[in-house]
Motif scaffolding. Sequence first.
Motif, short mmCIF file in Angstrom:
data_model
loop_
_atom_site.label_atom_id
_atom_site.label_comp_id
_atom_site.label_asym_id
_atom_site.label_seq_id
_atom_site.Cartn_x
_atom_site.Cartn_y
_atom_site.Cartn_z
N SER A 34 7.02 4.13 -11.65
CA SER A 34 6.95 2.81 -12.29
C SER A 34 7.43 1.69 -11.38
O SER A 34 6.80 0.63 -11.28
CB SER A 34 7.76 2.82 -13.59
N VAL A 35 8.56 1.92 -10.72
CA VAL A 35 9.13 0.89 -9.85
C VAL A 35 8.24 0.64 -8.64
O VAL A 35 7.97 -0.51 -8.26
CB VAL A 35 10.55 1.27 -9.41
N VAL A 63 0.84 -1.20 0.00
CA VAL A 63 0.00 0.00 0.00
C VAL A 63 0.87 1.25 0.00
O VAL A 63 0.61 2.22 -0.73
CB VAL A 63 -0.94 0.00 1.22
N ILE A 64 1.93 1.25 0.80
CA ILE A 64 2.85 2.41 0.85
C ILE A 64 3.49 2.64 -0.52
O ILE A 64 3.58 3.77 -1.01
CB ILE A 64 3.93 2.19 1.93
N PHE A 65 3.95 1.55 -1.14
CA PHE A 65 4.54 1.66 -2.49
C PHE A 65 3.54 2.30 -3.46
O PHE A 65 3.89 3.18 -4.26
CB PHE A 65 4.95 0.29 -3.01
N LEU A 66 2.29 1.86 -3.40
CA LEU A 66 1.29 2.34 -4.34
C LEU A 66 0.91 3.80 -4.08
O LEU A 66 0.62 4.54 -5.02
CB LEU A 66 0.05 1.44 -4.27
N SER A 118 10.92 -5.29 -11.26
CA SER A 118 10.18 -4.06 -11.48
C SER A 118 10.96 -3.03 -12.28
O SER A 118 10.40 -2.30 -13.10
CB SER A 118 9.79 -3.44 -10.12
N SER A 119 12.27 -2.98 -12.09
CA SER A 119 13.08 -1.94 -12.74
C SER A 119 13.38 -2.26 -14.20
O SER A 119 13.31 -1.38 -15.06
CB SER A 119 14.39 -1.74 -11.97
N GLY A 120 13.75 -3.52 -14.48
CA GLY A 120 14.11 -3.90 -15.83
C GLY A 120 13.04 -3.61 -16.86
O GLY A 120 13.29 -2.96 -17.88
#
Length: 290
Positions: A227-228, A19-22, A184-186
């Motif tokens: 994005s990440v 949730v924090i990431f989002l 996620s990064s690639g």
Amino acid sequence: MTGVKEAQTTKRSDYAVGVIFLIVSALAFSSTGVFSKGVEATAWEVIFWRAVFASLSTTAFVASRSALRSEFLEMGRAGLVVGVIGAAGTAALIPAFKLTDIANVALIYAAAPFIAALLAWRVIGEKVSKRTALGAAAALAGVLIIVAGSIGSVHLLGDGLALIMTTVMASIMVLYRANPHTPSSGPSVLQSLFLIPLALLFGHPLQTAPIEIAILAAFGVFHAIASVTLAEGAKRVPAGQTALLGALETPLAPILAFLILAEIPAFATIFGGAIVLIAVLASLKPTESG
């Protein structure tokens, strides 16, 4: 019994991190409209410079973690698909902001929870809770209020591109939910690499003013962060809720437009934005994180 409780605690903790990431992703993505409309550069020029700086900053982040191999060489088929369709989404998003109102793009993006939930149900059999469904409906109602005053200025092409972007974002959320081990990064860098030659072909990015290149460099960094964090969050949170959290962009975008571009939001924007925020917060419940 202890093992079960530990597993439940870990699951809830993982959900909270997601949730924090989002939320961070929504904060970063909410700047897209301001960056896109805050420069005179054409859509392809914006796409080019954002792609260049997003890929550079993301690659530097991956290198600092010594994860170049796992992120770029082991992304698998799911990572490649994310890269391809993500590039299509970006190619649609920037022109959408140039061709229609920011509020209209936000309205269309509010459909993402419904699209993501439907795709997740059909593709991976993920059920949608009543709380998430009601939250998505309330968020859509809030966005409808926000754009009520700008219905007469809808531009068909821009709205159509926004719908493409929304479908792409919902698809990416489901892909990460179905393949949580996908880097996620690639894939994020891959999106940019696909777009750079296209932008050179269809635009004139090398003629962009230096001050605008500096602004678009910041845009690229924000996009990399968005994005990440979106990808990391989507691995931990059900697809419907992931898209619902993305609706936080709706009230945040007008606030940024006011603070940076001195655009005063209408009462409908403030009222509708409050409904979106309440709907998103009310929809979150750790026990439904599976």
